[in-house]
Design a protein around this motif. Structure first.
Motif, PDB file in Angstrom:
ATOM      1  N   LEU A  82       4.813 -25.934  14.705  1.00 42.91           N
ATOM      2  CA  LEU A  82       4.130 -27.071  13.563  1.00 42.91           C
ATOM      3  C   LEU A  82       3.611 -27.786  14.675  1.00 42.91           C
ATOM      4  N   VAL A 112       9.097 -24.679  12.875  1.00 42.75           N
ATOM      5  CA  VAL A 112      10.403 -25.724  13.387  1.00 42.75           C
ATOM      6  C   VAL A 112       9.101 -26.677  14.228  1.00 42.75           C
ATOM      7  N   ARG A 113       9.741 -27.945  14.326  1.00 43.65           N
ATOM      8  CA  ARG A 113       8.912 -29.035  15.272  1.00 43.65           C
ATOM      9  C   ARG A 113       9.483 -28.658  16.220  1.00 43.65           C
ATOM     10  N   VAL A 114       8.321 -28.389  16.893  1.00 44.94           N
ATOM     11  CA  VAL A 114       9.187 -29.560  18.649  1.00 44.94           C
ATOM     12  C   VAL A 114       9.004 -30.680  19.269  1.00 44.94           C
TER      13      VAL A 114
ATOM     14  N   MET B   1       1.222 -31.574   9.921  1.00 43.00           N
ATOM     15  CA  MET B   1       1.273 -30.149   8.714  1.00 43.00           C
ATOM     16  C   MET B   1       3.064 -31.048   8.739  1.00 43.00           C
ATOM     17  N   GLU B   3       6.333 -28.814   7.076  1.00 42.37           N
ATOM     18  CA  GLU B   3       6.630 -27.652   7.263  1.00 42.37           C
ATOM     19  C   GLU B   3       6.655 -27.158   5.449  1.00 42.37           C
ATOM     20  N   MET B  38      14.220 -20.558  15.014  1.00 41.51           N
ATOM     21  CA  MET B  38      14.437 -20.412  16.117  1.00 41.51           C
ATOM     22  C   MET B  38      15.124 -21.776  16.204  1.00 41.51           C
ATOM     23  N   VAL B  40      15.147 -25.105  18.872  1.00 43.87           N
ATOM     24  CA  VAL B  40      14.458 -25.838  19.305  1.00 43.87           C
ATOM     25  C   VAL B  40      15.321 -26.881  20.288  1.00 43.87           C
ATOM     26  N   ILE B  43      15.808 -31.000  19.210  1.00 39.85           N
ATOM     27  CA  ILE B  43      15.190 -30.312  17.811  1.00 39.85           C
ATOM     28  C   ILE B  43      16.662 -30.236  17.174  1.00 39.85           C
ATOM     29  N   HIS B  44      16.829 -28.955  17.284  1.00 38.85           N
ATOM     30  CA  HIS B  44      18.051 -28.207  17.425  1.00 38.85           C
ATOM     31  C   HIS B  44      19.103 -28.461  17.380  1.00 38.85           C
ATOM     32  N   PRO B 119      10.666 -28.768  26.870  1.00 32.58           N
ATOM     33  CA  PRO B 119      11.605 -28.222  26.205  1.00 32.58           C
ATOM     34  C   PRO B 119      12.098 -26.921  26.067  1.00 32.58           C
ATOM     35  N   HIS B 309      13.343 -30.357   7.670  1.00 32.79           N
ATOM     36  CA  HIS B 309      12.167 -29.735   8.468  1.00 32.79           C
ATOM     37  C   HIS B 309      10.075 -29.561   8.766  1.00 32.79           C
TER      38      HIS B 309
END
Lengths: 309, 309
Positions: A82, A112-114, B1, B3, B38, B40, B43-44, B119, B309
């Motif tokens: 995103l 996903v957000r980065v 925006m 998700e 995915m 990241v 984040i994840h 990242p 998310h």
């Protein structure tokens, strides 16, 4: 670790025949052809490329892998980072356009957000139906085969230079860079006649070298036969350096294939029916590696055959 | 925006039934179940999570989506950001381990470089075979159904807190965070009996709310029935706040499903045979949304039901 070293390690665990030794453009399973390519900001696209162009490229580069297997595309799964609202909305608009253009459905995916400021990356998995006679590999070329390529080579590489302001722009080359056209229809039509097929993504010479290696053949390539567009020749002289630059530029998304010379008439007929230009670049022989000639003169391989990611 | 907004836009172009309105865990096409997630860095997963744990999580979270559709996993395509040599080698080792553990083949994928300091992000597409009777959706729950969940809830959320040094570590919770176990065997076995099924990834309450909404039902959930592990109760008192925290923590990768009460005995027998714990959390009814109770007392929904998310 280089991509080649990493893939070699992956290959040691990808032992199922469906994986094709990770040496092909796609996997083939249950009559479906599956491929996954990622594109990363600053590596595969420029930060100021438009979202619509990036959506197009993400889909087109994956559909090109399906084209190379003679597959009919069905659907895609998208992995999306995103960004801001306007950018994301424009990306969806571009995604809709390219999916409609090629008659492909959006099956699903993930968003996903980065972390703030991080380059964005996108992944796409494309799924197609394998042709009835099976999907050709890269490794099927046989000595005596003719080596063919669709379209023209080098436009996208020149388009990137134009995009970077290194060249006066012309629309044909810019469009080849921004909106590659996977050769889906031709791929499906020609597949019964080919022994080996792949798409040209990293550069004609490096991709030809990969096909020759996978096939256990030598490939002789006549650089004077390399198909160059009028748009390219409008800004470049028709000399050997121009041909070598085009043959190593990448991003062409044309199909490289080999076939028995007896199939040549059928291939030309298919191409004419679809209004796709096809060119015989040379021949496969006994041996290994690629051998370049230009007007019957042997030419040393350039140090760089294309992009090594 | 957000998700949610982005997915709403994507949904407007994902009109084919195979996409299931992008409201399910996976797409279903030609008898195959396809999912793409995915992850990241930052984040994840944490930058200092081990490569082996990250490989495990990347595969496990996708296989959990297949489990939720009762699918038998077949293969994966991996989108990989290259790092340093040692890290990449450890990732391949971890990938090999998790693929062997779940009997899944590596079909292909793509490796890319990312700009220095960026990242890393990884994508994975998992492909499974749909169960003979078809893959259940999230939207099949009916009034009168019992609401079930496998395993225990909240371990992974507590494991993350331990991983961040916010709690004294215990191995059970840390392992739940690092090495989630998709309920593949149970998912395939129970699927003939379920009306709706999904995996619990973002938090039990938010995922239950999504299932209720997709099904056009109200879900009544009894928090005193929420299955908590001995490992969690060793460090947390058994009070309402503990139960609400567990029900909104996420990363559980358990299966949430509904079934006719007449199927309860068969479901318990399947669970016992596979040594999987199952718990009835409540009932679906006419209406909408989720209603929480704790020992017969109505409890207000917490502001945050899980990860958005």
């Amino acid at each position: 670790m280089s991509e080649a070293d990493f893939v070699a390690r992956l290959r040691s665990i990808a032992t199922d025949p469906a994986a094709r030794g990770l040496a092909d453009d796609a996997a083939v399973m249950d009559g479906l052809v599956l491929t996954h390519d990622m594109i990363v900001e600053g590596i595969h696209f420029l930060p100021d490329d438009t979202p619509q162009d990036i959506a197009w490229k993400l889909v087109a580069v994956n559909l090109s892998d399906l084209a190379a297997k003679g597959a009919a595309p069905v659907g895609v799964l998208v992995g999306y980072s995103l960004g801001d609202e306007e950018w994301d909305a424009a990306f969806v608009e571009g995604l809709d356009l390219v999916l409609r253009r090629f008659g492909v459905i959006l099956l699903g995916g993930d968003t996903v957000r980065v972390p703030a400021g991080a380059p964005r990356s996108f992944g796409l998995t494309a799924i197609g139906r394998a042709p009835p006679g099976g999907a050709p590999s890269r490794g099927g070329a046989r000595p005596g085969d003719q080596i063919w390529v669709t379209g023209t080579i080098g436009n996208a590489g020149l388009g990137l230079a134009m995009r970077l302001g290194q060249e006066d722009a012309n629309e044909t080359c810019l469009a080849a860079y921004k909106r590659p056209q996977p050769q889906l229809t031709f791929g499906q039509a020609v597949v019964p006649h080919v022994h080996a097929m792949m798409d040209v993504s990293d550069g004609l010479l490096i991709d030809a070298q990969r096909m020759a290696a996978a096939s256990g053949c030598a490939f002789g390539i006549m650089l004077e036969s390399l198909p160059l567009s009028a748009a390219l020749l409008a800004v470049r002289p028709d000399v050997l350096d121009t041909r070598l630059a085009a043959a190593t530029a990448g991003d062409d998304y044309q199909l490289l294939f080999t076939a028995d010379p007896a199939a040549a008439a059928a291939i030309r007929e298919i191409a004419a029916g679809l209004n796709v230009m096809v060119t015989i670049l040379g021949h496969a022989g006994v041996g290994e590696g690629i051998m370049l000639t230009h007007r019957a003169q042997r030419i040393a391989l350039p140090d760089r055959l294309g992009f090594m990611h």
